[in-house]
Design a protein around this motif. Structure first.
Motif, PDB file in Angstrom:
ATOM      1  N   GLN A 186       5.592  -1.082  16.285  1.00  0.00           N
ATOM      2  CA  GLN A 186       5.061   0.229  15.914  1.00  0.00           C
ATOM      3  C   GLN A 186       5.067   0.388  14.398  1.00  0.00           C
ATOM      4  O   GLN A 186       4.125   0.942  13.817  1.00  0.00           O
ATOM      5  CB  GLN A 186       5.880   1.335  16.565  1.00  0.00           C
ATOM      6  CG  GLN A 186       5.348   2.739  16.293  1.00  0.00           C
ATOM      7  CD  GLN A 186       6.170   3.815  16.981  1.00  0.00           C
ATOM      8  OE1 GLN A 186       7.373   3.665  17.166  1.00  0.00           O
ATOM      9  NE2 GLN A 186       5.527   4.898  17.377  1.00  0.00           N
ATOM     10  N   ASN A 187       6.105  -0.097  13.765  1.00  0.00           N
ATOM     11  CA  ASN A 187       6.196   0.031  12.314  1.00  0.00           C
ATOM     12  C   ASN A 187       5.065  -0.722  11.617  1.00  0.00           C
ATOM     13  O   ASN A 187       4.566  -0.275  10.579  1.00  0.00           O
ATOM     14  CB  ASN A 187       7.542  -0.495  11.825  1.00  0.00           C
ATOM     15  CG  ASN A 187       7.741  -0.283  10.342  1.00  0.00           C
ATOM     16  OD1 ASN A 187       7.344  -1.119   9.533  1.00  0.00           O
ATOM     17  ND2 ASN A 187       8.351   0.834   9.992  1.00  0.00           N
ATOM     18  N   ILE A 188       4.645  -1.841  12.163  1.00  0.00           N
ATOM     19  CA  ILE A 188       3.589  -2.641  11.535  1.00  0.00           C
ATOM     20  C   ILE A 188       2.200  -2.100  11.844  1.00  0.00           C
ATOM     21  O   ILE A 188       1.329  -2.039  10.968  1.00  0.00           O
ATOM     22  CB  ILE A 188       3.683  -4.114  12.009  1.00  0.00           C
ATOM     23  CG1 ILE A 188       4.993  -4.741  11.518  1.00  0.00           C
ATOM     24  CG2 ILE A 188       2.488  -4.925  11.499  1.00  0.00           C
ATOM     25  CD1 ILE A 188       5.250  -6.119  12.080  1.00  0.00           C
ATOM     26  N   PHE A 189       1.990  -1.677  13.096  1.00  0.00           N
ATOM     27  CA  PHE A 189       0.625  -1.394  13.542  1.00  0.00           C
ATOM     28  C   PHE A 189       0.281   0.083  13.674  1.00  0.00           C
ATOM     29  O   PHE A 189      -0.892   0.425  13.849  1.00  0.00           O
ATOM     30  CB  PHE A 189       0.366  -2.094  14.880  1.00  0.00           C
ATOM     31  CG  PHE A 189       0.372  -3.591  14.767  1.00  0.00           C
ATOM     32  CD1 PHE A 189      -0.725  -4.250  14.256  1.00  0.00           C
ATOM     33  CD2 PHE A 189       1.481  -4.323  15.134  1.00  0.00           C
ATOM     34  CE1 PHE A 189      -0.728  -5.629  14.134  1.00  0.00           C
ATOM     35  CE2 PHE A 189       1.496  -5.705  15.016  1.00  0.00           C
ATOM     36  CZ  PHE A 189       0.385  -6.358  14.506  1.00  0.00           C
ATOM     37  N   GLU A 190       1.278   0.952  13.629  1.00  0.00           N
ATOM     38  CA  GLU A 190       0.979   2.377  13.859  1.00  0.00           C
ATOM     39  C   GLU A 190       1.399   3.237  12.672  1.00  0.00           C
ATOM     40  O   GLU A 190       2.045   2.763  11.752  1.00  0.00           O
ATOM     41  CB  GLU A 190       1.681   2.843  15.136  1.00  0.00           C
ATOM     42  CG  GLU A 190       1.183   2.108  16.388  1.00  0.00           C
ATOM     43  CD  GLU A 190       1.871   2.575  17.651  1.00  0.00           C
ATOM     44  OE1 GLU A 190       2.527   3.640  17.621  1.00  0.00           O
ATOM     45  OE2 GLU A 190       1.776   1.870  18.667  1.00  0.00           O
TER      46      GLU A 190
ATOM     47  N   ARG B  35       0.810  -1.217   0.000  1.00  0.00           N
ATOM     48  CA  ARG B  35       0.000   0.000   0.000  1.00  0.00           C
ATOM     49  C   ARG B  35       0.846   1.271   0.000  1.00  0.00           C
ATOM     50  O   ARG B  35       0.480   2.276  -0.610  1.00  0.00           O
ATOM     51  CB  ARG B  35      -0.947  -0.006   1.216  1.00  0.00           C
ATOM     52  CG  ARG B  35      -1.883   1.181   1.267  1.00  0.00           C
ATOM     53  CD  ARG B  35      -2.784   1.287   0.015  1.00  0.00           C
ATOM     54  NE  ARG B  35      -3.844   0.297   0.050  1.00  0.00           N
ATOM     55  CZ  ARG B  35      -4.187  -0.447  -1.002  1.00  0.00           C
ATOM     56  NH1 ARG B  35      -3.534  -0.334  -2.150  1.00  0.00           N
ATOM     57  NH2 ARG B  35      -5.166  -1.319  -0.904  1.00  0.00           N
ATOM     58  N   LEU B  36       1.987   1.251   0.646  1.00  0.00           N
ATOM     59  CA  LEU B  36       2.851   2.430   0.656  1.00  0.00           C
ATOM     60  C   LEU B  36       3.327   2.798  -0.745  1.00  0.00           C
ATOM     61  O   LEU B  36       3.626   3.956  -1.027  1.00  0.00           O
ATOM     62  CB  LEU B  36       4.059   2.196   1.562  1.00  0.00           C
ATOM     63  CG  LEU B  36       3.805   2.157   3.076  1.00  0.00           C
ATOM     64  CD1 LEU B  36       5.104   1.868   3.818  1.00  0.00           C
ATOM     65  CD2 LEU B  36       3.187   3.454   3.569  1.00  0.00           C
ATOM     66  N   HIS B  37       3.391   1.780  -1.632  1.00  0.00           N
ATOM     67  CA  HIS B  37       3.921   2.014  -2.983  1.00  0.00           C
ATOM     68  C   HIS B  37       2.854   1.882  -4.072  1.00  0.00           C
ATOM     69  O   HIS B  37       3.157   2.134  -5.245  1.00  0.00           O
ATOM     70  CB  HIS B  37       5.078   1.050  -3.254  1.00  0.00           C
ATOM     71  CG  HIS B  37       6.225   1.201  -2.309  1.00  0.00           C
ATOM     72  ND1 HIS B  37       7.167   2.205  -2.419  1.00  0.00           N
ATOM     73  CD2 HIS B  37       6.570   0.499  -1.199  1.00  0.00           C
ATOM     74  CE1 HIS B  37       8.054   2.093  -1.453  1.00  0.00           C
ATOM     75  NE2 HIS B  37       7.718   1.064  -0.686  1.00  0.00           N
TER      76      HIS B  37
ATOM     77  N   ALA C 111      -7.019  -0.770   8.767  1.00  0.00           N
ATOM     78  CA  ALA C 111      -7.773   0.467   8.549  1.00  0.00           C
ATOM     79  C   ALA C 111      -6.852   1.617   8.165  1.00  0.00           C
ATOM     80  O   ALA C 111      -7.171   2.424   7.288  1.00  0.00           O
ATOM     81  CB  ALA C 111      -8.549   0.817   9.815  1.00  0.00           C
ATOM     82  N   LYS C 112      -5.675   1.667   8.787  1.00  0.00           N
ATOM     83  CA  LYS C 112      -4.757   2.778   8.519  1.00  0.00           C
ATOM     84  C   LYS C 112      -4.155   2.682   7.127  1.00  0.00           C
ATOM     85  O   LYS C 112      -3.988   3.699   6.431  1.00  0.00           O
ATOM     86  CB  LYS C 112      -3.650   2.805   9.570  1.00  0.00           C
ATOM     87  CG  LYS C 112      -2.671   3.955   9.372  1.00  0.00           C
ATOM     88  CD  LYS C 112      -1.722   4.102  10.551  1.00  0.00           C
ATOM     89  CE  LYS C 112      -0.787   5.292  10.346  1.00  0.00           C
ATOM     90  NZ  LYS C 112       0.129   5.474  11.507  1.00  0.00           N
ATOM     91  N   TYR C 113      -3.834   1.456   6.697  1.00  0.00           N
ATOM     92  CA  TYR C 113      -3.144   1.298   5.422  1.00  0.00           C
ATOM     93  C   TYR C 113      -4.045   0.712   4.330  1.00  0.00           C
ATOM     94  O   TYR C 113      -3.553   0.259   3.291  1.00  0.00           O
ATOM     95  CB  TYR C 113      -1.886   0.438   5.608  1.00  0.00           C
ATOM     96  CG  TYR C 113      -0.881   1.107   6.508  1.00  0.00           C
ATOM     97  CD1 TYR C 113      -0.138   2.195   6.058  1.00  0.00           C
ATOM     98  CD2 TYR C 113      -0.706   0.693   7.821  1.00  0.00           C
ATOM     99  CE1 TYR C 113       0.773   2.833   6.880  1.00  0.00           C
ATOM    100  CE2 TYR C 113       0.204   1.326   8.660  1.00  0.00           C
ATOM    101  CZ  TYR C 113       0.940   2.397   8.180  1.00  0.00           C
ATOM    102  OH  TYR C 113       1.824   3.032   9.011  1.00  0.00           O
ATOM    103  N   ASP C 114      -5.338   0.738   4.579  1.00  0.00           N
ATOM    104  CA  ASP C 114      -6.328   0.404   3.558  1.00  0.00           C
ATOM    105  C   ASP C 114      -6.150  -1.004   2.983  1.00  0.00           C
ATOM    106  O   ASP C 114      -6.041  -1.202   1.780  1.00  0.00           O
ATOM    107  CB  ASP C 114      -6.297   1.444   2.429  1.00  0.00           C
ATOM    108  CG  ASP C 114      -7.456   1.272   1.449  1.00  0.00           C
ATOM    109  OD1 ASP C 114      -8.505   0.754   1.862  1.00  0.00           O
ATOM    110  OD2 ASP C 114      -7.292   1.652   0.275  1.00  0.00           O
TER     111      ASP C 114
END
Length: 442
Positions: free
Chosen positions: A438-442, A63-65, A110-113
């Motif tokens: 944190q990197n995975i979930f936040e 999703r980031l890319h 939800a955060k990263y769709d």
């Protein structure tokens, strides 16, 4: 690399992955649903089987890319319960609690769709490009298999019935939920005697975990002044990794609380009479002899194997049953639309660890995003790295790093050990764990 570098890697643990390779260095058998196929519609769909360190990292980094694809993550569990850091909780290390191990994949979804579906995948149809769950059948454009490990008690000479008894009475605690809660209760309620920890045969998840667990449980027993001993049965001649650091801790900090038994090959476990039969090498006779060990309680960690879903689906595996991929990628050896990542992979000399799964997931997520956009994924341009911390007491730790590199078309790994236990490495342990989650979930 020095100790201060280790502290930095703890804080920035999720970035240890990415280096240019040109640098110098018991399963459910319920039949799948026969409902209509949930087909791919107007956008490409990536299905990820497994919501652990690898699977969720892949989902986020796709999703980031790439913002256009549909991403579905399938996992039968509705919580993420971390195995890394759980040994600190078992050993009652200050400021640790169970809540630190529990996360909701729905939050990161939800955060990263991406969509998290709590359902068990029971089959893969490579020809139709579909997966079947207990409820539905789904079509995919690209499939990622990140199913982790399953237990194999047969290497301890146990039949299916005895294996189930062993798993219930003396759970491995290599997965979350009941297993973790059960082991914690065993440790807290232990009154004294012999507490056995077994080290798996073959390749297994988190190689230093049994030794770290033994040290922290022994520390707890020592703090409580129990008349107790932790006995480690290991089929190897020495600990799988960080041997010098662990053995030094066993022989100094816990000389009255830990007994390490190398070359101990378990052949049977009598769960009712609490007896373990094993073969061990006798130096005097220069031969293997059979011995029996009576115990009061135990943490039986069996051999690990890749998910049976992989072999049932006809994906290529090596002689040990771990998934094969095309070097230097994570693409299945016999299906270009399927990728395998995390503990299931047996192609490379990587340790099966959370950091390596996360590191690989970052790389694979970016590669898949490129494929979805019709770009060259540049397999092998980036290869994963690993850092693994192990607590040997409540306030000291040791560490090891691994960095994969490509040489003459072969993936190799450079290893660096830090086996002099100290506090700064213990601080790094905690920083690493909170950084990666944190990197995975936040």
């Amino acid at each position: 690399m020095n100790r201060r570098d280790l502290l930095k890697l703890g804080v920035l643990g999720t970035t240890v992955a990415l280096t240019n390779t040109y640098a110098s260095t018991p399963s459910q058998t319920t039949a799948p649903s026969t409902n209509a196929i949930n087909k791919v519609q107007n956008k490409k769909r990536v299905i990820i089987i497994g919501g652990g360190y690898a699977g969720l990292t892949v989902a986020k980094n796709i999703r980031l890319h790439d913002t256009t694809s549909e991403i579905l993550v399938f996992d039968p569990k509705n919580i993420f319960a971390s195995c890394p850091y759980s040994n600190l909780w078992f050993g009652n290390v200050k400021d640790t609690n169970y809540e630190q191990l529990i996360f909701s994949p729905l939050v990161s979804g939800a955060k990263y769709d991406y969509q998290v579906i709590n359902d068990k995948v029971v089959s893969i149809n490579k020809e139709k490009k579909t997966i079947s769950t207990l409820d539905k059948e789904y079509e995919y454009s690209i499939l990622v298999v990140a199913t982790g490990i399953e237990y194999d008690y047969s290497t301890y000479g146990l039949d299916e019935t005895t294996a189930k008894e062993c798993a219930t009475l003396y759970p491995a605690s290599y997965t979350g939920g009941y297993e973790q809660l059960s082991l914690k209760k065993k440790i807290e309620e232990f009154k004294g005697g012999t507490f056995v920890i077994t080290v798996p045969k073959g390749a297994y998840r988190c190689p230093p975990a049994p030794y770290e667990r033994a040290a922290l449980i022994a520390s707890y027993f020592k703090e409580k002044k129990l008349n107790a001993k932790v006995v480690i049965l290991d089929p190897r001649e020495k600990p799988t990794t960080k041997a010098k650091g662990f053995l030094e801790a066993f022989n100094t900090l816990y000389k009255d609380y830990i007994e390490y038994l190398p070359t101990s090959n378990i052949t049977n476990i009598d769960t009712k009479n609490k007896t373990i039969t094993y073969d061990t090498f006798d130096i005097a006779s220069k031969a293997f002899v059979q011995k029996k060990l009576n115990f009061d309680d135990a943490n039986i960690i069996p051999s690990n194997k890749a998910s049976s879903l992989i072999t049932k689906s006809g994906l290529a595996v090596n002689s040990q049953g771990w998934a094969r991929v095309k070097t230097p990628s994570f693409q299945s050896l016999n299906d270009e639309n399927i990728y395998l990542v995390g503990d299931v992979v047996g192609e490379y000399p990587f340790p099966k660890s959370a950091q390596m799964a996360h590191s690989s997931g970052i790389i694979l997520g970016e590669q898949i995003a490129k494929i979805l956009k019709g770009q060259n994924p540049q397999f092998g341009l980036k290869l994963p790295g690993n850092i693994c911390y192990s607590m040997v007491s409540p306030d000291t730790a040791i560490a090891v790093t691994h960095q994969a590199y490509l040489e003459n078309g072969e993936v190799k790994v450079k290893t660096e050990l830090f086996e002099d236990a100290d506090n700064i490495t213990a601080v790094s342990t905690k920083s690493w764990y909170f950084g990666i989650t944190q990197n995975i979930f936040e």
